[in-house]
Design a protein around this motif. Structure first.
Motif, PDB file in Angstrom:
ATOM      1  N   ILE A   1     -75.371  -3.457   0.446  1.00  0.00           N
ATOM      2  CA  ILE A   1     -75.741  -3.978   1.763  1.00  0.00           C
ATOM      3  C   ILE A   1     -77.187  -4.438   1.698  1.00  0.00           C
ATOM      4  N   LEU A   2     -77.397  -5.714   1.856  1.00  0.00           N
ATOM      5  CA  LEU A   2     -78.745  -6.292   1.775  1.00  0.00           C
ATOM      6  C   LEU A   2     -79.427  -6.261   3.143  1.00  0.00           C
ATOM      7  N   ASP A   3     -80.753  -6.218   3.130  1.00  0.00           N
ATOM      8  CA  ASP A   3     -81.509  -6.310   4.381  1.00  0.00           C
ATOM      9  C   ASP A   3     -81.149  -7.585   5.129  1.00  0.00           C
ATOM     10  N   SER A   4     -80.910  -8.650   4.380  1.00  0.00           N
ATOM     11  CA  SER A   4     -80.555  -9.922   5.016  1.00  0.00           C
ATOM     12  C   SER A   4     -79.186  -9.854   5.693  1.00  0.00           C
ATOM     13  N   ASP A   5     -78.266  -9.035   5.179  1.00  0.00           N
ATOM     14  CA  ASP A   5     -76.965  -8.844   5.831  1.00  0.00           C
ATOM     15  C   ASP A   5     -77.156  -8.180   7.195  1.00  0.00           C
TER      16      ASP A   5
ATOM     17  N   ALA B   1     -76.506  -9.854  10.960  1.00  0.00           N
ATOM     18  CA  ALA B   1     -75.638  -9.219  11.951  1.00  0.00           C
ATOM     19  C   ALA B   1     -76.404  -8.929  13.245  1.00  0.00           C
ATOM     20  N   GLU B   2     -77.665  -8.534  13.143  1.00  0.00           N
ATOM     21  CA  GLU B   2     -78.480  -8.315  14.345  1.00  0.00           C
ATOM     22  C   GLU B   2     -78.581  -9.602  15.148  1.00  0.00           C
TER      23      GLU B   2
ATOM     24  N   ALA C   1     -70.681  -4.520  12.642  1.00  0.00           N
ATOM     25  CA  ALA C   1     -70.915  -5.959  12.523  1.00  0.00           C
ATOM     26  C   ALA C   1     -71.320  -6.311  11.086  1.00  0.00           C
ATOM     27  N   VAL C   2     -72.160  -5.489  10.490  1.00  0.00           N
ATOM     28  CA  VAL C   2     -72.555  -5.728   9.094  1.00  0.00           C
ATOM     29  C   VAL C   2     -71.329  -5.646   8.199  1.00  0.00           C
ATOM     30  N   ARG C   3     -70.494  -4.652   8.432  1.00  0.00           N
ATOM     31  CA  ARG C   3     -69.303  -4.524   7.586  1.00  0.00           C
ATOM     32  C   ARG C   3     -68.406  -5.744   7.696  1.00  0.00           C
ATOM     33  N   THR C   4     -68.216  -6.267   8.908  1.00  0.00           N
ATOM     34  CA  THR C   4     -67.358  -7.450   9.040  1.00  0.00           C
ATOM     35  C   THR C   4     -67.962  -8.651   8.323  1.00  0.00           C
ATOM     36  N   VAL C   5     -69.285  -8.678   8.232  1.00  0.00           N
ATOM     37  CA  VAL C   5     -69.954  -9.775   7.531  1.00  0.00           C
ATOM     38  C   VAL C   5     -69.769  -9.652   6.017  1.00  0.00           C
ATOM     39  N   VAL C   6     -69.896  -8.441   5.484  1.00  0.00           N
ATOM     40  CA  VAL C   6     -69.879  -8.273   4.026  1.00  0.00           C
ATOM     41  C   VAL C   6     -68.499  -7.981   3.438  1.00  0.00           C
TER      42      VAL C   6
END
Length: 157
Positions: free
Chosen positions: A26-30, A34-35, A71-76
């Protein structure tokens, strides 16, 4: 880059028991993406900044962090389903387990999106019901209070 949660929090909040994943995936950019895409449209820029500055830790821990982690999980998740290596695209498999089928991946992604939306709705409703506690929150800027998709129908308020 300052984010509301860490990659370790994403792993602990959005991945279940037995779903081990290294936090470095999980990257800071991910998290920042999401934020910007999912949290700021609900809380607004001013409340988002207040949260970044350390205000409202209970709101962050109880409502924002779970929604943001999902939200991060759905992105990655789509990138986790396959990997790119020296030889190009690689699909995970082992001697004892085959990689997920397309249908299984689609079902997982749909489930994750539904969970994300439910957590965002929970956050939005909490903010609306306790607006007097959060000076920076403006319900007229909360996207979840203006529009929803229920049963495939877009509903405007």
């Amino acid at each position: 880059m300052k984010n509301l949660i860490t990659n370790e929090q994403v792993i602990s909040l959005a991945f279940g028991d037995g779903e081990y994943l290294s936090p470095e995936v999980i990257l800071d950019s991910d998290i920042a993406l999401a934020e910007d895409r999912y949290i700021v449209p609900v809380v607004g820029a001013e409340l988002h900044q207040a949260l970044l500055d350390g205000s409202y830790p209970t709101l962050l821990d109880d409502f924002v962090a779970p929604a943001l982690a999902m939200a991060v999980r759905t992105v990655v998740q789509p990138a986790l389903n396959v990997r790119t290596g020296q030889a190009g695209l690689q699909i995970s498999s082992s001697l004892r387990a085959d990689s997920s089928t397309k249908t299984a991946m689609q079902s997982l992604q749909k489930s994750l999106r539904l969970r994300r939306q439910a957590l965002l709705r929970r956050l939005s409703n909490h903010l609306k019901n306790h607006a007097s506690e959060f000076a920076e929150y403006d319900p007229s800027h909360d996207a979840m209070q203006k529009c929803s998709i229920d049963g495939g129908y877009i509903q405007m308020r």
